[in-house]
Scaffold this motif. Sequence first.
Motif, PDB file in Angstrom:
ATOM      1  N   ASP A 161      10.461 -26.606 -11.199  1.00 35.80           N
ATOM      2  CA  ASP A 161      11.716 -25.849 -11.321  1.00 35.80           C
ATOM      3  C   ASP A 161      12.821 -26.642 -10.634  1.00 35.80           C
ATOM      4  OD1 ASP A 161      10.759 -23.066 -12.326  1.00 35.80           O
ATOM      5  OD2 ASP A 161       9.425 -23.508 -10.650  1.00 35.80           O
ATOM      6  N   ILE A 162      13.944 -26.822 -11.343  1.00 31.21           N
ATOM      7  CA  ILE A 162      15.074 -27.434 -10.650  1.00 31.21           C
ATOM      8  C   ILE A 162      16.207 -26.419 -10.599  1.00 31.21           C
ATOM      9  CG2 ILE A 162      14.517 -29.843 -11.091  1.00 31.21           C
ATOM     10  CD1 ILE A 162      16.435 -29.907 -13.333  1.00 31.21           C
ATOM     11  N   TYR A 163      17.028 -26.570  -9.570  1.00 29.36           N
ATOM     12  CA  TYR A 163      18.076 -25.580  -9.324  1.00 29.36           C
ATOM     13  C   TYR A 163      19.441 -26.186  -9.615  1.00 29.36           C
ATOM     14  CZ  TYR A 163      14.084 -23.314  -7.538  1.00 29.36           C
ATOM     15  OH  TYR A 163      12.838 -22.777  -7.479  1.00 29.36           O
ATOM     16  N   VAL A 164      20.249 -25.398 -10.272  1.00 29.41           N
ATOM     17  CA  VAL A 164      21.591 -25.858 -10.629  1.00 29.41           C
ATOM     18  C   VAL A 164      22.527 -25.388  -9.525  1.00 29.41           C
ATOM     19  CG1 VAL A 164      23.327 -25.891 -12.456  1.00 29.41           C
ATOM     20  CG2 VAL A 164      20.921 -25.496 -13.032  1.00 29.41           C
ATOM     21  N   VAL A 165      23.251 -26.338  -8.928  1.00 29.98           N
ATOM     22  CA  VAL A 165      24.141 -25.972  -7.820  1.00 29.98           C
ATOM     23  C   VAL A 165      25.570 -26.359  -8.177  1.00 29.98           C
ATOM     24  CG1 VAL A 165      22.411 -26.082  -6.004  1.00 29.98           C
ATOM     25  CG2 VAL A 165      23.630 -28.154  -6.649  1.00 29.98           C
ATOM     26  N   ASP A 166      26.519 -25.509  -7.747  1.00 28.23           N
ATOM     27  CA  ASP A 166      27.929 -25.805  -8.029  1.00 28.23           C
ATOM     28  C   ASP A 166      28.461 -26.844  -7.045  1.00 28.23           C
ATOM     29  OD1 ASP A 166      28.406 -24.458  -5.673  1.00 28.23           O
ATOM     30  OD2 ASP A 166      29.095 -22.610  -6.641  1.00 28.23           O
ATOM     31  N   GLU A 167      29.758 -27.106  -7.128  1.00 32.45           N
ATOM     32  CA  GLU A 167      30.334 -28.177  -6.299  1.00 32.45           C
ATOM     33  C   GLU A 167      30.266 -27.860  -4.802  1.00 32.45           C
ATOM     34  OE1 GLU A 167      33.589 -25.424  -7.593  1.00 32.45           O
ATOM     35  OE2 GLU A 167      31.901 -26.411  -8.559  1.00 32.45           O
ATOM     36  N   LYS A 168      30.094 -26.562  -4.461  1.00 30.82           N
ATOM     37  CA  LYS A 168      29.981 -26.182  -3.047  1.00 30.82           C
ATOM     38  C   LYS A 168      28.519 -26.086  -2.596  1.00 30.82           C
ATOM     39  CE  LYS A 168      34.385 -23.826  -2.779  1.00 30.82           C
ATOM     40  NZ  LYS A 168      35.085 -22.549  -2.817  1.00 30.82           N
ATOM     41  N   GLY A 169      27.623 -26.492  -3.474  1.00 28.99           N
ATOM     42  CA  GLY A 169      26.211 -26.501  -3.113  1.00 28.99           C
ATOM     43  C   GLY A 169      25.528 -25.152  -3.257  1.00 28.99           C
ATOM     44  N   ARG A 170      26.169 -24.184  -3.887  1.00 27.02           N
ATOM     45  CA  ARG A 170      25.563 -22.858  -4.054  1.00 27.02           C
ATOM     46  C   ARG A 170      24.722 -22.815  -5.336  1.00 27.02           C
ATOM     47  NH1 ARG A 170      31.210 -19.908  -3.237  1.00 27.02           N
ATOM     48  NH2 ARG A 170      31.488 -21.249  -5.054  1.00 27.02           N
ATOM     49  N   VAL A 171      23.606 -22.114  -5.238  1.00 26.48           N
ATOM     50  CA  VAL A 171      22.724 -22.008  -6.410  1.00 26.48           C
ATOM     51  C   VAL A 171      23.389 -21.126  -7.460  1.00 26.48           C
ATOM     52  CG1 VAL A 171      20.488 -21.205  -7.243  1.00 26.48           C
ATOM     53  CG2 VAL A 171      20.661 -22.263  -4.992  1.00 26.48           C
ATOM     54  N   CYS A 172      23.557 -21.677  -8.664  1.00 26.47           N
ATOM     55  CA  CYS A 172      24.171 -20.875  -9.728  1.00 26.47           C
ATOM     56  C   CYS A 172      23.257 -20.783 -10.955  1.00 26.47           C
ATOM     57  CB  CYS A 172      25.530 -21.431 -10.126  1.00 26.47           C
ATOM     58  SG  CYS A 172      25.491 -23.112 -10.726  1.00 26.47           S
ATOM     59  N   GLY A 173      22.113 -21.437 -10.909  1.00 25.73           N
ATOM     60  CA  GLY A 173      21.214 -21.343 -12.059  1.00 25.73           C
ATOM     61  C   GLY A 173      19.892 -22.022 -11.788  1.00 25.73           C
ATOM     62  N   HIS A 174      19.011 -21.885 -12.769  1.00 24.92           N
ATOM     63  CA  HIS A 174      17.657 -22.423 -12.638  1.00 24.92           C
ATOM     64  C   HIS A 174      17.219 -22.948 -13.997  1.00 24.92           C
ATOM     65  CE1 HIS A 174      13.448 -21.364 -13.667  1.00 24.92           C
ATOM     66  NE2 HIS A 174      13.196 -22.065 -12.589  1.00 24.92           N
ATOM     67  N   LEU A 175      16.476 -24.055 -13.991  1.00 26.72           N
ATOM     68  CA  LEU A 175      15.949 -24.597 -15.237  1.00 26.72           C
ATOM     69  C   LEU A 175      14.482 -24.966 -15.008  1.00 26.72           C
ATOM     70  CD1 LEU A 175      16.943 -25.365 -18.106  1.00 26.72           C
ATOM     71  CD2 LEU A 175      17.397 -27.648 -17.239  1.00 26.72           C
ATOM     72  N   GLY A 176      13.612 -24.396 -15.804  1.00 30.92           N
ATOM     73  CA  GLY A 176      12.186 -24.666 -15.650  1.00 30.92           C
ATOM     74  C   GLY A 176      11.743 -25.839 -16.519  1.00 30.92           C
ATOM     75  N   PHE A 177      10.624 -26.444 -16.120  1.00 30.98           N
ATOM     76  CA  PHE A 177      10.126 -27.617 -16.841  1.00 30.98           C
ATOM     77  C   PHE A 177       9.767 -27.288 -18.289  1.00 30.98           C
ATOM     78  CE2 PHE A 177       6.569 -30.268 -18.229  1.00 30.98           C
ATOM     79  CZ  PHE A 177       7.118 -31.522 -18.094  1.00 30.98           C
ATOM     80  N   ARG A 178       9.070 -26.149 -18.479  1.00 33.92           N
ATOM     81  CA  ARG A 178       8.630 -25.801 -19.834  1.00 33.92           C
ATOM     82  C   ARG A 178       9.808 -25.534 -20.765  1.00 33.92           C
ATOM     83  NH1 ARG A 178       3.624 -24.614 -21.319  1.00 33.92           N
ATOM     84  NH2 ARG A 178       4.385 -23.156 -22.871  1.00 33.92           N
ATOM     85  N   ARG A 179      10.835 -24.895 -20.214  1.00 32.15           N
ATOM     86  CA  ARG A 179      12.005 -24.603 -21.053  1.00 32.15           C
ATOM     87  C   ARG A 179      12.692 -25.914 -21.460  1.00 32.15           C
ATOM     88  NH1 ARG A 179      15.557 -21.809 -23.521  1.00 32.15           N
ATOM     89  NH2 ARG A 179      17.763 -21.897 -23.082  1.00 32.15           N
ATOM     90  N   LEU A 180      12.850 -26.802 -20.488  1.00 29.63           N
ATOM     91  CA  LEU A 180      13.514 -28.076 -20.781  1.00 29.63           C
ATOM     92  C   LEU A 180      12.701 -28.884 -21.796  1.00 29.63           C
ATOM     93  CD1 LEU A 180      15.877 -29.955 -20.053  1.00 29.63           C
ATOM     94  CD2 LEU A 180      14.394 -30.984 -18.351  1.00 29.63           C
ATOM     95  N   ALA A 181      11.395 -28.935 -21.581  1.00 30.64           N
ATOM     96  CA  ALA A 181      10.540 -29.676 -22.516  1.00 30.64           C
ATOM     97  C   ALA A 181      10.631 -29.054 -23.905  1.00 30.64           C
ATOM     98  CB  ALA A 181       9.099 -29.676 -22.013  1.00 30.64           C
ATOM     99  N   GLY A 182      10.659 -27.727 -23.965  1.00 29.89           N
ATOM    100  CA  GLY A 182      10.766 -27.028 -25.255  1.00 29.89           C
ATOM    101  C   GLY A 182      12.050 -27.387 -25.989  1.00 29.89           C
ATOM    102  N   LEU A 183      13.130 -27.551 -25.221  1.00 31.32           N
ATOM    103  CA  LEU A 183      14.420 -27.888 -25.848  1.00 31.32           C
ATOM    104  C   LEU A 183      14.430 -29.329 -26.354  1.00 31.32           C
ATOM    105  CD1 LEU A 183      16.782 -26.221 -23.212  1.00 31.32           C
ATOM    106  CD2 LEU A 183      16.617 -25.581 -25.627  1.00 31.32           C
ATOM    107  N   LEU A 184      13.944 -30.243 -25.509  1.00 34.84           N
ATOM    108  CA  LEU A 184      14.033 -31.667 -25.875  1.00 34.84           C
ATOM    109  C   LEU A 184      12.963 -32.089 -26.880  1.00 34.84           C
ATOM    110  CD1 LEU A 184      14.948 -33.286 -22.441  1.00 34.84           C
ATOM    111  CD2 LEU A 184      16.435 -32.786 -24.370  1.00 34.84           C
ATOM    112  N   LEU A 185      11.913 -31.293 -26.984  1.00 33.48           N
ATOM    113  CA  LEU A 185      10.845 -31.637 -27.938  1.00 33.48           C
ATOM    114  C   LEU A 185      10.796 -30.645 -29.099  1.00 33.48           C
ATOM    115  CD1 LEU A 185       8.044 -32.536 -25.349  1.00 33.48           C
ATOM    116  CD2 LEU A 185       9.531 -34.116 -26.596  1.00 33.48           C
ATOM    117  N   ALA A 186      11.920 -29.981 -29.361  1.00 37.87           N
ATOM    118  CA  ALA A 186      11.948 -28.936 -30.400  1.00 37.87           C
ATOM    119  C   ALA A 186      11.544 -29.478 -31.764  1.00 37.87           C
ATOM    120  CB  ALA A 186      13.341 -28.315 -30.475  1.00 37.87           C
ATOM    121  N   HIS A 187      11.851 -30.759 -32.022  1.00 37.82           N
ATOM    122  CA  HIS A 187      11.553 -31.319 -33.345  1.00 37.82           C
ATOM    123  C   HIS A 187      10.056 -31.457 -33.606  1.00 37.82           C
ATOM    124  CE1 HIS A 187      11.627 -34.602 -30.493  1.00 37.82           C
ATOM    125  NE2 HIS A 187      10.932 -35.332 -31.336  1.00 37.82           N
TER     126      HIS A 187
END
Lengths: 142, 406
Positions: free
Chosen positions: A38-64
């Motif tokens: 799991d990686i965390y998306v942080v804004d310019e002030k270093g605050r957590v504003c989102g999350h991206l999981g490995f499976r979701r990312l792999a699903g997006l990039l390997l959709a084809h």
Amino acid sequence: MKASNWLETHPARAVTVAPDASLPEAAALFLEHPEVRDIYVVDEKGRVCGHLGFRRLAGLLLAHLRPTHSRRQLVERVTAGAVREHMDEHVLCMRPDERISEVFHHHMERRVEDIPVVDADRRLLGVIRVADLLRKAIEPAG
Amino acid sequence: MEILLIGVLLLAGLAFGTLGSHYFGVPRVVGYILIGMLFSPDLLGDYLGLDAARWTQPLVAIALGIVAYLIGGAATVGQLRRLGVSIITATVGKVAGAFLLVFAGFVWMGVSVPDLPGWGVPLVLAALATITAPAAIVAIIHQYRARGPLTTALLGMVAMDDALGVVIFSVALALLAADGLVSALPLVVWEIVAALVIGGIGGWLIERISRLLHEHELRLVALIGAIVLLVGLAEAWHFSGLLAAMTLGFTARWFGGVHAERLFEPVEQLEEMVFVLFFTFAGLYFDLSVAVEHGWLILLFFVLRAAGQVIGSWIGARLGGAPPAIANNVGLGMLPQGGVAVGMALMLEGQPRFAEVATLAINIITASTLLTESIGALAARFGLRRAGELNAANGGHDGGHDDEGK
């Protein structure tokens, strides 16, 4: 055990990414840190504003490679944008003074593998890896 | 008996569809339709005393509501913007072309039924002509490892065009129900506006509620409950259930953001079951004598729809600034027509006044589905080959990053 105590004995650095990063850049971070799921998306002030999981990312990039798609997945496949477009904005975080036993099951229901610990301003203090909790659970007593 | 039959239709349809696909390479829908035909009045239906029109309607209405919800939730506003102008204009052109040519052709041929104005049958068929089946097109793209701008355009268009089709079909039904263009106006306004408002409120509510439900199973109950409730309200208050369910999906996605799997993933798993029901039900209603007697109408529908969407998508794509490789081929890739159109045709059976147009529409759409699933696949492959995109994904980095969206 409180989250802050766990982080002292099991320090684990959270991997973060900026909201404007591309999906391949996020993928490179995962590949650089194979233990991270799991990686965390942080804004310019270093605050957590989102999350991206490995499976979701792999699903997006390997959709084809997928033979069937729902309409939602079709649109996702052809409109790939920056990380901010695909992150989960509803990140469940722990406070340092919370007990792991009280919040652990909420995280498991959301199918995330790491539990982020944040301060009052949602700045990341560290991450509790479920793998570490598991390792601790099966350690012989004493 | 009906419950037993639904079980038989689901399992036998699945078995026939998958075996046919595996051993003979025919689309699964062929097996689904054949199993339905086996229980039609001409074969086992009369012997078993089945009256399909009596018990299939509630299932069709709910199933169509589920599909409309998924169509509505296909994209966020941000994603629509990123799709690009040419894909949007080509989609509009494709839908408009198919609608106009089928409508004009059937009006010109004077095809009508008693109880409906002369434009009734052409309007219903034209609305049904706007629908496309994404599954067949995605399967071709996957099978031939197609990649490139035409592939991207096709994937974007098949995901979006059914939304326009649902709107057109909903308005067409409202016009027919009112029996007259002038007297239709207040009714059409109510059908559409009520659907948008109630569906919109429902979408907001279901998104908020789903945040409280962390378990996948509980969310599925909430989502299906909301769709069924909305379809039921539509029936009671006489607004468009189809449009309301689509609006439910759109607004739920809007408020849920891009990362809205939790609102759609559980329901998406039901889609194939819905299509098995639609195609087997279509088989139940299939009447060989009607199909033979109106064989020329089936052919006419197929030709007009194909020509309309090829011409329409060419004009739309060119107006949107798409290169010739996309404009010349994109219409060819959009021929397959399937479950949603069949479901809409089945929905007509629910109203006695539409009985005749329903029989005609179900038979035309079912037969044309068989045609488009086979010829459509060939046409899509031809278009992709002409654009040089067949096997493009094998270009040295198969399995690597798909750059379609770039």
